[in-house]
Design a protein around this motif. Sequence first.
Motif, short mmCIF file in Angstrom:
data_model
loop_
_atom_site.label_atom_id
_atom_site.label_comp_id
_atom_site.label_asym_id
_atom_site.label_seq_id
_atom_site.Cartn_x
_atom_site.Cartn_y
_atom_site.Cartn_z
N LYS A 15 0.83 -1.20 0.00
CA LYS A 15 0.00 0.00 0.00
C LYS A 15 0.86 1.25 0.00
O LYS A 15 0.59 2.22 -0.74
N ARG A 17 3.98 1.52 -1.05
CA ARG A 17 4.67 1.66 -2.34
C ARG A 17 3.73 2.19 -3.41
O ARG A 17 4.13 3.00 -4.26
N THR A 18 2.49 1.74 -3.39
CA THR A 18 1.51 2.22 -4.36
C THR A 18 1.26 3.71 -4.18
O THR A 18 1.18 4.47 -5.16
N ALA A 19 1.14 4.14 -2.93
CA ALA A 19 0.91 5.56 -2.64
C ALA A 19 2.09 6.40 -3.11
O ALA A 19 1.91 7.48 -3.68
N ARG A 20 3.31 5.91 -2.88
CA ARG A 20 4.49 6.65 -3.33
C ARG A 20 4.54 6.75 -4.84
O ARG A 20 4.88 7.79 -5.40
N ALA A 21 4.19 5.65 -5.51
CA ALA A 21 4.18 5.66 -6.97
C ALA A 21 3.16 6.65 -7.51
O ALA A 21 3.41 7.35 -8.50
N ARG A 22 2.00 6.72 -6.87
CA ARG A 22 0.97 7.66 -7.30
C ARG A 22 1.44 9.10 -7.11
O ARG A 22 1.26 9.95 -7.99
N ARG A 23 2.06 9.37 -5.96
CA ARG A 23 2.55 10.73 -5.71
C ARG A 23 3.64 11.09 -6.72
O ARG A 23 3.70 12.24 -7.19
N ARG A 24 4.49 10.13 -7.04
CA ARG A 24 5.55 10.40 -8.01
C ARG A 24 4.97 10.69 -9.39
O ARG A 24 5.43 11.61 -10.07
N SER A 25 3.96 9.93 -9.79
CA SER A 25 3.33 10.16 -11.10
C SER A 25 2.71 11.55 -11.17
O SER A 25 2.85 12.26 -12.17
N LEU A 26 2.03 11.94 -10.10
CA LEU A 26 1.41 13.27 -10.07
C LEU A 26 2.47 14.36 -10.11
O LEU A 26 2.30 15.39 -10.78
#
Length: 313
Positions: A15, A17-26
Motif C-alpha cells: 500500500k 509503495r503504491t501511494a508513493r508511486a501515485r505521488r511520483r506520477s502526479l
Amino acid sequence: MSTTTTRPSPRASVKARTARARRRSLALLRLAWIRARLRVLGVVAPVAADRLALDLWCTIRGPRAGRDHRTTTGEVHRLPVPRGGTVAAEVWGEGPVVYLVHGWGGWRGQLGSFVEPLVAAGHRVVAVDAPSHGDSDDGFMGHRRGTVMEMIEAFEAAGREFGPAAGVIAHSLGCTVTCQVVAAGLPAERLVLIAPNHDFAVVVEEFSRVLRLPSRVAEHLRGELERVTERSLASFDLGPLGVDGSMPDTLVVHDRTDKETPYRVGAQIASDWPNARLHSTEGLGHQRILADPVVVDEAIGHLTRRAPVERGR
C-alpha cells in the motif's frame, strides 16, 4: 576518522509503495506542465515567465507542519520580524540556550527529538519557525512563499529575545541560516550542522535545469534573487564561512544516501573547516536522520562536551 551509523530501512508495504508511486506520477505530470508553461511564456510573454520562475523558487511545498518529533510541548512566544508579522518560537527548560533551526519547508517539530535530552542536560531549548513555515505568519511575499533572508531574520529575532547560544542544531538550509547569523554577531559556542545545503549558485543551476528554464529566464532569476536579498548569491555560500576557523567548534552530520543535499557537501565542509568533524550515517536520508538515536546522542555529546573538538574525517 568519521563514524558511521547504519540503520536499514524497514520493508515498505504494498500500500505504501503504491501511494508513493501515485505521488511520483502526479509530481512528474505537474513538472511537465510547469516546464511547458515556462517554455511557452518564455517565447510569447517573457516577463510572465520571469515572474513564474521567481514565484516557483519562493514557493514552499508541502504542509506547514510536517513530521513532529516533539515528546512534550513548550511555551510558545510570538516574535516580531522586520518585514511584518510574527514568528513562533517554542521554549523548553532552563539554562544555557540551544537553538534548533529547521530548513526550507521544515518546521520546529522536525527537530523535536533533540529537545528532551537537551533539557535533561540542563539547557534551555528554543526552536523557531521561519515566516510561512510551521505556526509563523506568512512572509512578505504571501502565503507559503519565503526567502532565505526571512529565515535569517527569524533566527536573528530569536537571538535578540533569548540571547547567546551555548549551541545550535541546524538542518539543511538552516545550516546556512545559522552560520550567517553567527557570522553577523550572534555568540555561539558550538554548532551541529545536519545535512548542510550546497552553494546557492549550484542550487539555482539545479533548479533551472530541472525546470528547463530558458537561459534568459534563468539569468533573470539569479538577478532577481540578488535584488530581493540585496546580496550576491555567493555571499550565502556555507563553505567559505568557516575555512579560517572563525566558526564555533562544529559537528557535521550527513547521510551517504541523502538525495536532497549530497553527502559530499557535508564531507567537504568537515574537511575544509579546521575545527569541524564529520559523523556519517547510512540509510537515513535527509529527514530520518533527525530522529535517529545515535545522531541525537552524537549531537548532544558534541554540545555538552567541554574539551575542544578533535578534527577528523
